[in-house]
Write a protein that holds these residues in place. Structure first.
Motif, PDB file in Angstrom:
ATOM      1  N   LYS A  10      13.953 -68.858  69.613  1.00 32.16           N
ATOM      2  CA  LYS A  10      13.719 -69.082  68.188  1.00 32.16           C
ATOM      3  C   LYS A  10      13.759 -70.573  67.870  1.00 32.16           C
ATOM      4  O   LYS A  10      12.874 -71.099  67.189  1.00 32.16           O
ATOM      5  CB  LYS A  10      14.766 -68.335  67.363  1.00 32.16           C
ATOM      6  CG  LYS A  10      14.707 -68.577  65.877  1.00 32.16           C
ATOM      7  CD  LYS A  10      15.917 -67.923  65.204  1.00 32.16           C
ATOM      8  CE  LYS A  10      16.068 -68.304  63.771  1.00 32.16           C
ATOM      9  NZ  LYS A  10      16.326 -69.707  63.522  1.00 32.16           N
ATOM     10  N   VAL A  29      12.043 -66.704  62.500  1.00 32.88           N
ATOM     11  CA  VAL A  29      13.237 -65.971  62.062  1.00 32.88           C
ATOM     12  C   VAL A  29      13.436 -64.739  62.931  1.00 32.88           C
ATOM     13  O   VAL A  29      12.535 -64.309  63.648  1.00 32.88           O
ATOM     14  CB  VAL A  29      13.121 -65.544  60.582  1.00 32.88           C
ATOM     15  CG1 VAL A  29      13.017 -66.752  59.659  1.00 32.88           C
ATOM     16  CG2 VAL A  29      11.931 -64.620  60.375  1.00 32.88           C
ATOM     17  N   ARG A  31      14.178 -60.630  62.952  1.00 27.76           N
ATOM     18  CA  ARG A  31      13.645 -59.587  62.084  1.00 27.76           C
ATOM     19  C   ARG A  31      14.596 -59.313  60.929  1.00 27.76           C
ATOM     20  O   ARG A  31      15.788 -59.510  61.040  1.00 27.76           O
ATOM     21  CB  ARG A  31      13.381 -58.307  62.855  1.00 27.76           C
ATOM     22  CG  ARG A  31      14.640 -57.559  63.241  1.00 27.76           C
ATOM     23  CD  ARG A  31      14.281 -56.172  63.727  1.00 27.76           C
ATOM     24  NE  ARG A  31      15.452 -55.368  63.937  1.00 27.76           N
ATOM     25  CZ  ARG A  31      16.006 -54.592  63.024  1.00 27.76           C
ATOM     26  NH1 ARG A  31      15.500 -54.533  61.823  1.00 27.76           N
ATOM     27  NH2 ARG A  31      17.072 -53.870  63.290  1.00 27.76           N
ATOM     28  N   GLU A  32      14.035 -58.863  59.827  1.00 24.57           N
ATOM     29  CA  GLU A  32      14.835 -58.506  58.662  1.00 24.57           C
ATOM     30  C   GLU A  32      14.980 -56.998  58.616  1.00 24.57           C
ATOM     31  O   GLU A  32      14.109 -56.260  59.070  1.00 24.57           O
ATOM     32  CB  GLU A  32      14.137 -58.963  57.383  1.00 24.57           C
ATOM     33  CG  GLU A  32      14.066 -60.454  57.235  1.00 24.57           C
ATOM     34  CD  GLU A  32      13.372 -60.844  55.945  1.00 24.57           C
ATOM     35  OE1 GLU A  32      12.754 -59.991  55.292  1.00 24.57           O
ATOM     36  OE2 GLU A  32      13.454 -62.015  55.591  1.00 24.57           O
ATOM     37  N   PHE A  40       9.179 -57.377  58.095  1.00 22.53           N
ATOM     38  CA  PHE A  40       9.004 -58.707  58.665  1.00 22.53           C
ATOM     39  C   PHE A  40       8.990 -59.725  57.545  1.00 22.53           C
ATOM     40  O   PHE A  40       8.441 -59.476  56.469  1.00 22.53           O
ATOM     41  CB  PHE A  40       7.685 -58.780  59.454  1.00 22.53           C
ATOM     42  CG  PHE A  40       7.649 -57.830  60.618  1.00 22.53           C
ATOM     43  CD1 PHE A  40       8.329 -58.126  61.790  1.00 22.53           C
ATOM     44  CD2 PHE A  40       6.955 -56.640  60.538  1.00 22.53           C
ATOM     45  CE1 PHE A  40       8.312 -57.248  62.859  1.00 22.53           C
ATOM     46  CE2 PHE A  40       6.925 -55.759  61.603  1.00 22.53           C
ATOM     47  CZ  PHE A  40       7.610 -56.067  62.767  1.00 22.53           C
ATOM     48  N   ALA A  41       9.585 -60.877  57.787  1.00 23.81           N
ATOM     49  CA  ALA A  41       9.606 -61.945  56.789  1.00 23.81           C
ATOM     50  C   ALA A  41       8.180 -62.395  56.502  1.00 23.81           C
ATOM     51  O   ALA A  41       7.351 -62.498  57.414  1.00 23.81           O
ATOM     52  CB  ALA A  41      10.439 -63.114  57.291  1.00 23.81           C
ATOM     53  N   THR A  46       8.343 -63.758  63.241  1.00 23.56           N
ATOM     54  CA  THR A  46       9.541 -62.955  63.462  1.00 23.56           C
ATOM     55  C   THR A  46       9.629 -62.536  64.920  1.00 23.56           C
ATOM     56  O   THR A  46       8.635 -62.098  65.503  1.00 23.56           O
ATOM     57  CB  THR A  46       9.519 -61.698  62.571  1.00 23.56           C
ATOM     58  OG1 THR A  46       9.370 -62.096  61.206  1.00 23.56           O
ATOM     59  CG2 THR A  46      10.780 -60.891  62.722  1.00 23.56           C
ATOM     60  N   LEU A  48      11.278 -59.926  67.658  1.00 19.56           N
ATOM     61  CA  LEU A  48      11.793 -58.564  67.661  1.00 19.56           C
ATOM     62  C   LEU A  48      11.885 -58.063  69.100  1.00 19.56           C
ATOM     63  O   LEU A  48      10.902 -58.121  69.843  1.00 19.56           O
ATOM     64  CB  LEU A  48      10.850 -57.662  66.850  1.00 19.56           C
ATOM     65  CG  LEU A  48      11.202 -56.200  66.732  1.00 19.56           C
ATOM     66  CD1 LEU A  48      12.490 -56.023  65.925  1.00 19.56           C
ATOM     67  CD2 LEU A  48      10.069 -55.440  66.072  1.00 19.56           C
TER      68      LEU A  48
END
Length: 189
Positions: A10, A29, A31-32, A40-41, A46, A48
């Motif tokens: 990252k 980022v 994952r949210e 996904f942002a 993202t 994952l």
């Protein structure tokens, strides 16, 4: 260790994208999680984790025995070598931006296929090296991934990250021949 690999990738990808983007904000980022569904942002890349695979091809001949540098032999559980499958999803409001970032991701990992401590001092001491391999899935497998994520397809690239090695941290010392010899003599004599 997996979290260290994710943080490293990252940070390195984020640094590369900041150098090649007009905006100086971090666009990479994790994952949210929105309620029970994956999201996904927006306007970001993202990472994952899709799968973990054990690499069996490089197993030692005697996986439970190890000789230390001082010559003592210890009993250890065999190391586990893992390959991580990481999906890099470029989700931007403008589809063209998504494709631009996806191209940058592929370019970055093409230029940096192997991460070592010599070339990347920020690599965790717990990780010897990382090798990045682009994975091309058939359409059916891609469809299964996106259906499993319960998300619509976004421009993305799947990479196999080789090898994260987990080792036994508490090996047991093995009895030496002289120790066994003394115990046998003491028992019979």
């Amino acid at each position: 260790m997996i979290h260290e690999v994710f943080s490293f990738l990252k940070d390195q990808l984020g640094q590369y994208l900041r150098q090649h983007d007009v905006l100086q904000e971090d666009r990479v980022v994790f994952r949210e999680k929105d309620k029970a569904e994956l999201s996904f942002a927006n306007n970001a890349v993202t990472l994952l984790l899709i799968n973990i695979e054990e690499e069996n091809t490089l197993r030692p001949d005697a996986p439970y025995l190890q000789t230390r540098k001082d010559g003592t032999r210890v009993s250890v559980n065999p190391e586990i070598r893992l390959n991580l499958y990481i999906l890099f999803v470029a989700r931007f409001s403008d589809y063209g931006e998504s494709l631009k970032y996806l191209s940058c991701i592929i370019r970055f990992f093409q230029s940096n296929r192997v991460f070592t401590h010599d070339t990347f001092p920020g690599l965790s001491e717990n990780v010897d090296r990382l090798v990045m391999e682009l994975v091309t899935l058939p359409f059916a497998a891609q469809n299964e991934i996106w259906n499993g994520l319960k998300a619509g397809y976004e421009p993305s690239a799947l990479y196999k990250v080789k090898m994260v090695i987990f080792e036994d941290e508490e090996p047991e010392s093995l009895a030496t021949v002289s120790d066994l010899d003394l115990r046998i003599k003491g028992f019979t004599g």
